[in-house]
Design a protein around this motif. Structure first.
Motif, PDB file in Angstrom:
ATOM      1  N   PRO A  87       0.827  -1.213   0.000  1.00  0.00           N
ATOM      2  CA  PRO A  87       0.000   0.000   0.000  1.00  0.00           C
ATOM      3  C   PRO A  87       0.853   1.251   0.000  1.00  0.00           C
ATOM      4  N   SER A  88       0.365   2.274  -0.670  1.00  0.00           N
ATOM      5  CA  SER A  88       1.084   3.539  -0.700  1.00  0.00           C
ATOM      6  C   SER A  88       1.288   4.085   0.701  1.00  0.00           C
ATOM      7  N   GLU A  89       0.296   3.878   1.561  1.00  0.00           N
ATOM      8  CA  GLU A  89       0.401   4.402   2.918  1.00  0.00           C
ATOM      9  C   GLU A  89       1.599   3.805   3.656  1.00  0.00           C
ATOM     10  N   ALA A  90       1.843   2.513   3.438  1.00  0.00           N
ATOM     11  CA  ALA A  90       2.969   1.872   4.117  1.00  0.00           C
ATOM     12  C   ALA A  90       4.294   2.427   3.614  1.00  0.00           C
ATOM     13  N   LEU A  91       4.413   2.584   2.301  1.00  0.00           N
ATOM     14  CA  LEU A  91       5.653   3.103   1.732  1.00  0.00           C
ATOM     15  C   LEU A  91       5.897   4.536   2.182  1.00  0.00           C
ATOM     16  N   THR A  92       4.880   5.374   2.101  1.00  0.00           N
ATOM     17  CA  THR A  92       5.068   6.771   2.491  1.00  0.00           C
ATOM     18  C   THR A  92       5.373   6.894   3.974  1.00  0.00           C
ATOM     19  N   PHE A 161      -1.798  20.772  -1.834  1.00  0.00           N
ATOM     20  CA  PHE A 161      -1.584  21.198  -3.220  1.00  0.00           C
ATOM     21  C   PHE A 161      -0.437  20.419  -3.863  1.00  0.00           C
ATOM     22  N   HIS A 162       0.663  20.289  -3.151  1.00  0.00           N
ATOM     23  CA  HIS A 162       1.813  19.561  -3.711  1.00  0.00           C
ATOM     24  C   HIS A 162       1.504  18.071  -3.862  1.00  0.00           C
ATOM     25  N   ILE A 163       0.761  17.510  -2.930  1.00  0.00           N
ATOM     26  CA  ILE A 163       0.368  16.107  -3.050  1.00  0.00           C
ATOM     27  C   ILE A 163      -0.550  15.915  -4.255  1.00  0.00           C
ATOM     28  N   ALA A 164      -1.463  16.861  -4.476  1.00  0.00           N
ATOM     29  CA  ALA A 164      -2.367  16.756  -5.623  1.00  0.00           C
ATOM     30  C   ALA A 164      -1.601  16.785  -6.942  1.00  0.00           C
ATOM     31  N   ILE A 165      -0.546  17.586  -7.016  1.00  0.00           N
ATOM     32  CA  ILE A 165       0.291  17.603  -8.218  1.00  0.00           C
ATOM     33  C   ILE A 165       0.945  16.241  -8.411  1.00  0.00           C
ATOM     34  N   ALA A 166       1.514  15.709  -7.322  1.00  0.00           N
ATOM     35  CA  ALA A 166       2.188  14.411  -7.410  1.00  0.00           C
ATOM     36  C   ALA A 166       1.236  13.328  -7.889  1.00  0.00           C
ATOM     37  N   GLU A 167       0.017  13.334  -7.372  1.00  0.00           N
ATOM     38  CA  GLU A 167      -0.944  12.300  -7.749  1.00  0.00           C
ATOM     39  C   GLU A 167      -1.482  12.508  -9.161  1.00  0.00           C
ATOM     40  N   ALA A 168      -1.502  13.757  -9.629  1.00  0.00           N
ATOM     41  CA  ALA A 168      -2.011  14.036 -10.971  1.00  0.00           C
ATOM     42  C   ALA A 168      -1.118  13.465 -12.066  1.00  0.00           C
ATOM     43  N   GLY A 169       0.165  13.245 -11.751  1.00  0.00           N
ATOM     44  CA  GLY A 169       1.082  12.759 -12.773  1.00  0.00           C
ATOM     45  C   GLY A 169       0.886  11.313 -13.159  1.00  0.00           C
ATOM     46  N   ASN A 171       2.276   8.621 -11.909  1.00  0.00           N
ATOM     47  CA  ASN A 171       3.363   7.704 -11.565  1.00  0.00           C
ATOM     48  C   ASN A 171       3.301   7.459 -10.067  1.00  0.00           C
ATOM     49  N   ARG A 172       2.860   6.270  -9.661  1.00  0.00           N
ATOM     50  CA  ARG A 172       2.588   6.009  -8.261  1.00  0.00           C
ATOM     51  C   ARG A 172       3.844   6.089  -7.397  1.00  0.00           C
ATOM     52  N   LEU A 173       4.971   5.591  -7.907  1.00  0.00           N
ATOM     53  CA  LEU A 173       6.195   5.605  -7.112  1.00  0.00           C
ATOM     54  C   LEU A 173       6.691   7.033  -6.914  1.00  0.00           C
ATOM     55  N   PHE A 174       6.721   7.826  -7.991  1.00  0.00           N
ATOM     56  CA  PHE A 174       7.098   9.233  -7.864  1.00  0.00           C
ATOM     57  C   PHE A 174       6.176   9.930  -6.873  1.00  0.00           C
ATOM     58  N   ALA A 175       4.882   9.664  -6.997  1.00  0.00           N
ATOM     59  CA  ALA A 175       3.917  10.317  -6.123  1.00  0.00           C
ATOM     60  C   ALA A 175       4.158   9.954  -4.668  1.00  0.00           C
ATOM     61  N   ASP A 176       4.363   8.660  -4.393  1.00  0.00           N
ATOM     62  CA  ASP A 176       4.552   8.231  -3.007  1.00  0.00           C
ATOM     63  C   ASP A 176       5.825   8.830  -2.411  1.00  0.00           C
ATOM     64  N   MET A 177       6.892   8.873  -3.194  1.00  0.00           N
ATOM     65  CA  MET A 177       8.137   9.444  -2.696  1.00  0.00           C
ATOM     66  C   MET A 177       7.984  10.943  -2.448  1.00  0.00           C
ATOM     67  N   THR A 178       7.301  11.624  -3.354  1.00  0.00           N
ATOM     68  CA  THR A 178       7.071  13.060  -3.187  1.00  0.00           C
ATOM     69  C   THR A 178       6.223  13.330  -1.959  1.00  0.00           C
ATOM     70  N   ILE A 179       5.156  12.545  -1.798  1.00  0.00           N
ATOM     71  CA  ILE A 179       4.278  12.716  -0.643  1.00  0.00           C
ATOM     72  C   ILE A 179       5.037  12.491   0.654  1.00  0.00           C
ATOM     73  N   ALA A 180       5.863  11.443   0.683  1.00  0.00           N
ATOM     74  CA  ALA A 180       6.605  11.129   1.902  1.00  0.00           C
ATOM     75  C   ALA A 180       7.542  12.260   2.295  1.00  0.00           C
ATOM     76  N   ILE A 181       8.281  12.787   1.322  1.00  0.00           N
ATOM     77  CA  ILE A 181       9.225  13.857   1.631  1.00  0.00           C
ATOM     78  C   ILE A 181       8.493  15.132   2.012  1.00  0.00           C
ATOM     79  N   ARG A 182       7.419  15.450   1.275  1.00  0.00           N
ATOM     80  CA  ARG A 182       6.666  16.676   1.606  1.00  0.00           C
ATOM     81  C   ARG A 182       6.045  16.577   2.986  1.00  0.00           C
ATOM     82  N   GLU A 183       5.506  15.413   3.342  1.00  0.00           N
ATOM     83  CA  GLU A 183       4.901  15.268   4.661  1.00  0.00           C
ATOM     84  C   GLU A 183       5.951  15.221   5.764  1.00  0.00           C
TER      85      GLU A 183
END
Length: 251
Positions: A87-92, A161-169, A171-183
């Motif tokens: 799950p994305s939640e576990a990775l993030t 806002f930044h998470i929404a950009i990541a998810e809009a792309g 790419n799940r892996l890019f999104a999860d990594m971006t979300i993790a660092i931003r959070e």
């Protein structure tokens, strides 16, 4: 769904549960175990690996915490331990905690954010759907109103806002990594916001929100390189606004 009855081998006794985890991971990487496959029961798996049931139980707890397996109780089709998609939640969560605990220099985290968010902004410009654009508009609209008076709320909306950009792309892996660092940076950013005096804070929401709108416009127009450039400038500008006493970055 297979029970992956082949490929199990006895493991050494030292650090037994960790070696059970390693063997299950090896089978996943080799493709022997796939999403949806049911693992043998605790008693059977312990016998195949020649370890104690306690070691198997601890290994399952570890893998479940990582999101690799899910355990069903009782009997019937939902019972037993099944391999699940990570799950994305576990990775993030794991990445977020690692970033927070490793005490990386802020400059390193900023550079990592820039690289990832340039990629996700470009992907968003290439692939954003109307629904994805609407997800960008929601925090933007809130930033323009009451959020300016509430630093906690503004920070949460900025993160959204930044998470929404990541998810809009897409790419799940890019999104999860971006979300993790931003959070992971959410609380440090909030501390920076709270350190600003009222006079300095008065200009910050206006400047950052204007940058957000420009990024959103580039994404909506499908301008991949422009969206990447703007988010790069935005992240660096935000860092300067929030930490004006930091030494300038070297060219």
């Amino acid at each position: 769904m297979s029970e992956a009855s082949e490929g199990w081998r006895p493991v050494p006794r030292a650090r037994t549960y960790e070696l059970v985890v390693e063997q299950i991971e090896e089978q996943i990487l080799a493709g022997t175990l796939r999403v949806g496959d049911r693992l043998p029961g605790e008693r059977e798996l312990a016998a195949r690996l020649q370890v104690s049931r306690a070691a198997v139980r601890e290994a399952m707890r570890t893998l479940e915490a990582q999101g690799v397996v899910r355990a069903g109780v009782g009997s019937g089709p939902e019972a037993g331990t099944v391999v699940s998609a990570l799950p994305s939640e576990a990775l993030t969560r794991l990445l977020r905690l690692h970033v927070a605990l490793a005490n990386f220099p802020v400059s390193d985290v900023v550079e990592a954010r820039v690289l990832l968010e340039r990629a996700t902004a470009a992907l968003a410009a290439a692939h954003a759907t109307p629904e994805a654009l609407a997800a960008l508009d929601e925090p933007l609209a809130a930033m323009a109103t009451a959020a300016a008076a509430d630093r906690h709320l503004y920070n949460d909306l900025d993160t959204a806002f930044h998470i929404a950009i990541a998810e809009a792309g897409g790419n799940r892996l890019f999104a999860d990594m971006t979300i993790a660092i931003r959070e992971a940076m959410r609380l440090p950013i909030l501390r920076d916001l709270e350190r600003l005096d009222d006079r300095a804070w008065a200009d910050v929401p206006r400047e950052l929100t204007a940058q957000h709108r420009a990024i959103r416009a580039a994404i909506a127009a499908g301008q991949e390189q422009e969206a990447a450039r703007l988010i790069d400038e935005h992240i660096r500008a935000a860092r300067r606004l929030l930490s004006p006493k930091e030494p300038p970055e070297e060219a």
